[in-house]
Scaffold this active site. Structure first.
Site: not given
Ligand code: FES
Ligand code: FES
Lengths: 154, 331
Positions: B47-48, B87, B91, B284-286, B288-289
């Site tokens: 879903g991310q 983690a 992406t 780009a980097k993450g 989500g968390e």
């Protein structure tokens, strides 16, 4: 026991056990697996379907109680290529992440808009408050319902 | 009485497995003779939105549309391992593997196209708008699908199979030196709350969230992740607590463990900060968390700003707030 109900416009006759829930017969017998079981205790709204124009948690409705009623599940809305306006708005607004809550959300929104095509923000939030979502923070879902209601001025 | 306050929370977060643990993502790519592409990775899209990101990446590299890319993910029979959806890493890590695999498939295509277009070097060829062109001479071009199908008849295939490993190192236990995570994500949020001094109830009215994600490959998804993180942060700050008794969870259901509903979530305003990460796909980097982390501190600080009490254990329940408002207990 024997029951007769209309599911997505089609008459169905089924032999069910007294303890079976509407959710069970939709998923296990009619294979309409768009209706999800999240909690099984009436808290999450993932199992929402529309019964005679009103949303119900299908985990809290016994199959016998659906006898003689008309039920709409997510499969009864649009199809790929001819989506229901609420489904289209969910896609356009990015209101879907994992998608587990989505069928219930879409049906809650549809039931609201059928009843009141131009709800205000508050009314939308209250109508959607029985459906939990862990992914979206509800932000895009609200925007999608507003869009579907034609409230978003572009 | 209802009192309002504002608070700030900041977070930094190392993405990926870290500490030198092999953090490897792999991808297979094939360019087909109708000009479409398939990308296979082990990355699960829960879903991310990782599958959408990979389709966008492949499309960008090959000058086609994202809906012409078929992403097949998380099938242990057919896809290469890309590690877990955890983690905040797909992406960045798997995105890099996809770029490498597409680049490999594209190299063969460019070399073939250079011959077909009588260009001296593959460096002189570019892929744009579904066409293969000689750079600077748009008239010398051919449809991508035509080039790939002609190549097929000549026995050529354009395939890529690549892996990417995040560059972390173990931390030296003596000196504390090393590169335990790569890259880091940064975020900062401001929350506005209203605290009811009679009931101890807190409503989060608004959260403004600024997050450095290097480059927003898909801004709509990025905003969605931020909003989702904030809602989880609201739950963490005010509602959610796993209650244990002798190793048993006492509240293992949604009627006992409450999470925010639409009525509990604030108005959200997301700000995407694009400070490129040089090793990331397009920078780009993450995200989500990290999106949920600053929310918690921002809310607790806002409560302090509103009513002058410092809550030091989560969740900040009405009981704790009322107790703090009543002052130190005289026992
Ligand atoms: S499954 Fe029915 S409300 Fe959760
Ligand atoms: S999109 Fe995942 S629960 Fe709503």
């Amino acid at each position: 026991m024997k029951i007769e109900l209309k599911v997505n416009g089609v008459d169905r006759r089924l032999e069910v056990e007294p303890e079976e829930r509407l959710l069970d017969i939709l998923r296990e017998r009619l294979h309409l697996t768009g209706t999800k079981e999240g909690c099984g205790e009436g808290e999450c709204g993932a199992c929402t379907v529309i019964m005679d124009g009103k949303t119900v948690n299908s985990c809290m409705v016994l199959a016998g109680q659906a006898d003689g009623h008309a039920v709409t599940t997510i499969e009864g809305l649009g199809k790929r290529g001819s989506l229901h306006p609420v489904q289209k708005a969910f896609l356009e607004e990015g209101a879907v992440q994992c998608g587990f809550c989505t069928p219930g959300m879409v049906l809650s929104a549809k039931a609201l808009l059928d009843r009141n095509p131009h709800p205000g923000k508050e009314e939308i939030a209250v109508a959607m408050s029985g459906n939990l979502c862990r992914c979206t923070g509800y932000d895009r879902i609200l925007k999608a319902v507003e869009r579907a209601a034609g409230e978003v001025e572009q | 009485m209802k009192k309002r306050g504002r608070g700030l929370g900041c977070a930094w977060y190392g993405t990926g497995y870290g500490n030198g643990f092999p953090d490897v993502s792999s991808a297979f790519v094939e360019i087909h003779d109708d000009g479409s592409v398939s990308v296979l990775t082990g990355a699960i899209d829960v879903g991310q939105g990782s599958s959408t990101i990979f389709a966008q990446i492949a499309a960008e590299e090959l000058g086609i549309d994202a809906d012409e890319v078929t992403v097949i993910s998380g099938d242990t029979d057919t896809t290469p391992d890309s590690g877990t959806s955890a983690a905040t890493r797909h992406t960045y890590n798997t995105g890099n593997a996809v770029i490498k695999a597409v680049t490999q498939a594209k190299a063969g295509l460019l070399a073939y196209a250079a011959r077909a277009l009588h260009c001296t070097s593959a460096d002189g060829i570019e892929l744009k708008d579904h066409r293969v062109r000689v750079k600077g001479e748009p008239a010398r071009s051919l449809p991508l699908a035509e080039v790939v199908s002609q190549a097929r008849l000549d026995g050529e295939r354009f395939l890529g199979s690549e892996s990417y490993t995040a560059r972390t190192t173990r931390v030296n236990p003596e000196t504390g030196q090393g590169s335990p995570y790569w890259p880091y994500a940064f975020g900062c949020q401001v929350a506005e709350v209203e605290v009811d001094t009679e009931t101890g109830n807190v409503r989060v009215l608004k959260v403004v969230a600024a997050h450095d994600l290097g480059k927003a490959i898909n801004p709509l998804q990025a905003e969605g992740q931020i909003a989702g993180g904030i809602a989880q942060g609201v739950g963490f700050a005010l509602l959610e607590e796993v209650q244990l008794s002798e190793g048993q969870i006492k509240n293992p259901s949604l009627s006992q463990y409450l999470i925010p509903t639409v009525l509990d979530t604030p108005e959200i305003h997301a700000i995407l900060v694009e400070e490129p990460e040089e090793t990331g796909p397009y920078g780009a980097k993450g995200l989500g968390e990290p999106a949920m982390l600053p929310t918690i501190a921002a809310i607790v600080n806002a409560i302090d700003d509103a009513v002058g009490v410092r809550i030091t254990s989560l969740p900040a329940t009405p009981e704790k707030i009322l107790a703090a408002l009543a002052g130190p207990s005289k026992t």
